[in-house]
Design an enzyme around this catalytic site. Structure first.
Site, mmCIF file in Angstrom:
data_model
loop_
_atom_site.group_PDB
_atom_site.id
_atom_site.type_symbol
_atom_site.label_atom_id
_atom_site.label_comp_id
_atom_site.label_asym_id
_atom_site.label_seq_id
_atom_site.Cartn_x
_atom_site.Cartn_y
_atom_site.Cartn_z
ATOM 1 N N GLU A 1 0.265 -3.361 -3.109
ATOM 2 C CA GLU A 1 -0.725 -3.753 -2.108
ATOM 3 C C GLU A 1 -0.499 -3.041 -0.782
ATOM 4 O OE1 GLU A 1 -3.751 -6.794 -0.702
ATOM 5 O OE2 GLU A 1 -3.504 -5.097 -2.051
ATOM 6 N N THR B 1 -10.371 -1.588 3.773
ATOM 7 C CA THR B 1 -9.556 -2.544 4.512
ATOM 8 C C THR B 1 -8.964 -1.944 5.777
ATOM 9 O OG1 THR B 1 -8.995 -3.704 2.476
ATOM 10 C CG2 THR B 1 -7.562 -4.077 4.357
#
Length: 313
Positions: free
Chosen positions: A132, A184
């Protein structure tokens, strides 16, 4: 018992829940990623196939979140064999539905099964975070609910900082995902670097209200808290066209609130029945249709299980 092949599923997630930036997240029923992981005789990790990404995700093992997470796992246990990973993306990229977290988690869950489950789910968190981090840094608001299921409070990146929260029985969500990406990193870059004390007090109060409402199964209070974001949504509203119009349409159809899912552009509406959520999803989609923008709408509930092993052999 060890196996030579494992297939797993990891659900979509929604982070933040409005006011809980980087500290709240939930897993969603029905949509997510699958992976098939197999051992190789050589020490290399190879991404042998990715489906559903439109060719956008990197195949290089050092750049793909699934293989990076798997490598962290293998290095930790001292395993010298490599892996073949097939990834089936059920989640759109850069959509606010935890696509990168799902890729990281699904590979690790399958790999843990492959070697005989030496780790509990909670103990798998650090390996998932390594993948991640490639996309959005070390924070677990998507990884933790994807791995563990439910609604979680994320007070840090260690296992002891993750706390499950109650899930009201009548908690339903309507979602609409317009067809444009919001990476993001771009969504984080637009946030303010300093927050005034007044805004901090307001925001922490609303997070407390949200947690309290979950414990009391008070959807009206929960929705009010989710939507009363004075810090993140004002900064990101420019990244989500028609937010005001979608919010108004959702409320006319019976939703309690509408908030940005993670970094966006997915918008989430809190509802109290499946029928209402279905109707709200249709109304939200209609707003984008009238603006000649493609979108995908769905209604769902919280996934209480988290990532699961589908098949072993």
């Amino acid at each position: 018992m060890a196996f030579s092949r494992a297939e797993a599923f990891a659900p979509a997630t929604v982070a933040n829940l409005g006011v809980g930036f980087d500290i709240l997240g939930l897993a969603l029923q029905g949509i997510g990623d699958r992976a098939i992981v197999e051992f190789r005789d050589d020490p290399e990790i190879q991404i042998t196939d990715i489906q559903g990404d439109g060719g956008k995700l990197p195949r290089e093992p050092e750049q793909n979140v699934a293989s990076v997470s798997a490598r962290a796992f293998l290095d930790h246990i001292g395993e010298k064999r490599g892996l073949s990973i097939q990834l089936f993306k059920g989640l759109p990229l850069a959509s606010g539905l935890g696509s990168s977290a799902a890729s990281a988690v699904v590979a690790v869950i399958a790999l843990n099964q492959l070697v005989g489950e030496p780790f509990t789910r909670e103990e798998l968190l650090p390996f998932c975070l390594e993948g991640e981090a490639l996309v959005s840094g070390y924070h677990a608001d998507n990884v933790a609910p994807c791995l563990l299921g439910g609604i979680v409070l994320v007070a840090g990146i260690t296992v002891d900082a993750i706390r499950p929260l109650p899930v009201p029985a009548d908690f339903h969500l309507a979602l609409v995902t317009p067809d444009f990406p919001v990476p993001t990193n771009d969504a984080r870059a637009i946030l303010p670097s300093n927050v005034p004390l007044k805004a901090l007090i307001h925001q922490t109060g609303k997070v407390a209200q949200l947690v309290d409402a979950l414990h009391r199964s008070d959807l009206e209070s929960l929705g009010a808290a989710m939507e009363d974001d004075h810090v993140v949504e004002p900064a990101r509203v420019c990244l989500v066209p028609l937010l005001a119009e979608v919010r108004a349409a959702a409320k006319r159809a019976g939703a309690y609130s509408v908030f940005i899912g993670g970094a966006g552009p997915t918008l989430c509406a809190l509802c109290d029945t499946a029928a209402t959520a279905e109707s709200v999803a249709a109304e939200m989609k209609q707003i984008y249709s009238e603006a000649r923008m493609d979108s995908v709408a769905r209604h769902t509930q919280v996934d209480l299980r988290g990532a699961t092993v589908l098949d072993i052999g």
